[in-house]
Design a protein around this motif. Structure first.
Motif, PDB file in Angstrom:
ATOM      1  N   HIS A 117       1.021  -1.431  -0.095  1.00 26.01           N
ATOM      2  CA  HIS A 117       0.124   0.013   0.067  1.00 26.01           C
ATOM      3  C   HIS A 117       0.944   1.193  -0.015  1.00 26.01           C
ATOM      4  O   HIS A 117       1.964   1.310   0.944  1.00 26.01           O
ATOM      5  CB  HIS A 117      -0.805   0.150   1.234  1.00 26.01           C
ATOM      6  N   VAL A 118       0.922   2.112  -0.901  1.00 22.19           N
ATOM      7  CA  VAL A 118       1.682   3.173  -1.114  1.00 22.19           C
ATOM      8  C   VAL A 118       1.719   4.189   0.192  1.00 22.19           C
ATOM      9  O   VAL A 118       2.791   4.540   0.669  1.00 22.19           O
ATOM     10  CB  VAL A 118       1.489   4.177  -2.151  1.00 22.19           C
ATOM     11  N   ALA A 119       0.538   4.525   0.474  1.00 25.78           N
ATOM     12  CA  ALA A 119       0.270   5.487   1.510  1.00 25.78           C
ATOM     13  C   ALA A 119       0.819   4.753   2.907  1.00 25.78           C
ATOM     14  O   ALA A 119       1.593   5.403   3.745  1.00 25.78           O
ATOM     15  CB  ALA A 119      -0.899   6.003   1.733  1.00 25.78           C
ATOM     16  N   GLY A 120       0.614   3.380   2.951  1.00 25.33           N
ATOM     17  CA  GLY A 120       0.723   2.718   4.158  1.00 25.33           C
ATOM     18  C   GLY A 120       2.403   2.646   4.216  1.00 25.33           C
ATOM     19  O   GLY A 120       2.973   2.311   5.273  1.00 25.33           O
ATOM     20  N   ARG A 142       3.863   5.622   5.464  1.00 22.06           N
ATOM     21  CA  ARG A 142       3.572   5.813   6.961  1.00 22.06           C
ATOM     22  C   ARG A 142       4.493   4.973   7.753  1.00 22.06           C
ATOM     23  O   ARG A 142       4.806   5.105   8.709  1.00 22.06           O
ATOM     24  CB  ARG A 142       2.072   5.324   7.273  1.00 22.06           C
ATOM     25  N   ALA A 143       4.687   3.708   7.170  1.00 23.19           N
ATOM     26  CA  ALA A 143       5.587   2.672   8.029  1.00 23.19           C
ATOM     27  C   ALA A 143       6.925   3.111   8.254  1.00 23.19           C
ATOM     28  O   ALA A 143       7.650   2.898   9.017  1.00 23.19           O
ATOM     29  CB  ALA A 143       5.660   1.289   7.247  1.00 23.19           C
ATOM     30  N   VAL A 185      -5.638   1.539   5.962  1.00 24.12           N
ATOM     31  CA  VAL A 185      -4.240   1.660   5.976  1.00 24.12           C
ATOM     32  C   VAL A 185      -3.797   3.187   5.307  1.00 24.12           C
ATOM     33  O   VAL A 185      -2.782   3.500   5.903  1.00 24.12           O
ATOM     34  CB  VAL A 185      -3.496   0.443   5.059  1.00 24.12           C
ATOM     35  N   ILE A 235      -1.401   2.182  10.194  1.00 23.80           N
ATOM     36  CA  ILE A 235       0.026   2.021  10.434  1.00 23.80           C
ATOM     37  C   ILE A 235       0.348   2.745  11.867  1.00 23.80           C
ATOM     38  O   ILE A 235       1.172   2.478  12.700  1.00 23.80           O
ATOM     39  CB  ILE A 235       0.732   2.524   9.282  1.00 23.80           C
TER      40      ILE A 235
END
Lengths: 297, 297
Positions: free
Chosen positions: A225-228, A231-232, B105, B110
């Protein structure tokens, strides 16, 4: 000629992955769809759809879908000179089915094509996959065009360069202090968790090989997931390779740091599409290239 | 007892979707992996993995994978009281395999779990699916927990409420002037293009039914990507249902407008996880609930 009522049913099943949803699109009952596909299979003499969740085209099925979608595109082109032609919905909003990598959709792609699709009244049907794998989707005929890392034209397609996405290895300052206080080396990379998009994502691995000339296998989070993914990195779960344009504001605010300034990875992106001389597919390619020139490096 | 070298190989193939990647994870050759899976299939007397791209577990295969992952989790728990126990890698970074919906997500998930995973040194392996479909993934044993809209506990699981995500119907002011100058009605909704995440996404349809008490089928863009979906609304490709928290800054800046203020859709989210009394799975659930209470409505 072929029976296009049957082919239309087949293409809808494969596009939606289900008989029920295909029926809804074509405004008929699921059993009508099922009969049409069965009849077509009897005529062709082979199974065209693997029934399952989702339903998937067999090799012969994919060939027929590819053919059908091309005919639909050509038909839709007639709507320009012959707007009163019956056959309706597809012509009003022809579908552009395109494979794009996640990071492009997360950064520049939608902005690059929104104007074109709105003006031309085209429906956009995006298929998202890893940039090293989108070429496969155009090869098997399931999309009309693809943003891909493959420069060499797929058979029956033309390829043009769009530009370059630059990826930086980033992590939080706290993560850096904890894992890379002794430098970014084989030893420290082996122990620091990294973030992978999915098992296909080789960017982190490629970066580690570039830096250390070794294959290193650190603990990996998988965040497809790009946004995830971003965020990670920002929350300190791990380090990861992010598009420079996406992390620029985070670098500026000091939330993320560039782990090894100057040691980036560049990924060249190409647009491949069917060599069919369908007017708007060509014009879409032109519009995409023009916008990409501004939005990519 | 069962032969866990064989089961470990099977679980790795299913987790990675490929024999090659499973081999890389377990540091053996692909042919060793293939032999182990074949031997296991001979012993069990049925096919456990459908070979393909990706490789997928059969029903029996999924049962064995589920069992294996549970044993791995229980083994990993021993690393607390018995840190010197040989068996290594899994214990150092146990994997939390969790199904989550895209919008979670993209917004809160996250941030909610990063602290916990970093402290406990757990690898996160996210499986992304539609919120109405994540429950299926826990039912078939392919994940240990799921963020889902299903309140009723899946068999063998417990369910607790996390909170609510509020969705607003949004579009640009220009799009509104063009398509909804005469109001948001059956007639105008039928002609205005909307953005769907994918064919599973029913939010736009549900909203139209709520407003008009009719099933309306407008031209649809398919953008299976959270950031891309939002950009498609912001660039005026179509209208769509977006999480309130995600579009708040865009509404404030006037880039997007709430099409029908007060007429939102609320989606309740639940956390379901195995009823196994694995210490950290329970603690993960607790941490998630606590964070969700702050990050959700």
């Amino acid at each position: 000629m072929l029976d296009y009522a049957l082919l239309d049913a087949l293409a809808a099943v494969v596009r939606h992955g289900s008989f029920e949803r295909a029926a809804r699109e074509l405004n008929v009952t699921p059993s009508a769809i099922s009969q049409r596909v069965k009849l077509l299979e009897e005529r062709v003499g082979s199974v065209l759809v693997k029934r399952g969740t989702p339903c998937v085209a067999t090799t012969s099925g994919a060939l027929l879908c590819r053919h059908t979608e091309r005919v639909q595109l050509l038909e839709a082109e007639l709507a320009g000179p012959l707007p009163a032609l019956p056959g309706a919905s597809l012509q009003a909003w022809p579908t552009l089915r395109v494979a794009v990598n996640d990071d492009s959709v997360g950064t520049w792609f939608i902005d690059a094509i929104a104007g074109f699709c709105t003006q031309r009244e085209m429906r956009l049907d995006l298929v998202i996959d890893d940039q090293d794998h989108t070429a496969q989707l155009i090869r098997d005929g399931s999309v009309q065009g693809a943003v891909t890392t493959q420069a060499e034209p797929v058979q029956g397609c033309r390829s043009t360069r769009l530009g370059r996405m630059r990826y930086l290895a980033v992590c939080t300052p706290v993560f850096h202090a904890r894992h890379f206080a002794d430098g970014v080396s084989r030893e420290t990379l082996r122990r620091a968790p990294c973030v992978d998009f999915n098992p296909k994502d080789e960017l982190q691995k490629r970066f580690m090989r570039k830096i250390t000339r070794a294959d290193i296998d650190p603990p990996k989070h998988w965040i497809p997931h790009v946004a995830g993914f971003l965020r990670a990195c920002v929350t300190g779960l791990g380090w990861g390779m992010c598009p420079e344009r996406m992390v620029a504001p985070h670098l500026e605010r000091g939330e993320l740091i560039d782990m090894l300034p100057g040691r980036h990875l560049d990924v060249d992106l190409y647009w491949q599409s069917w060599r069919l001389s369908i007017g708007w597919l060509d014009e879409f390619g032109l519009a995409l290239r023009k916008q990409a020139a501004q939005l990519l490096d």
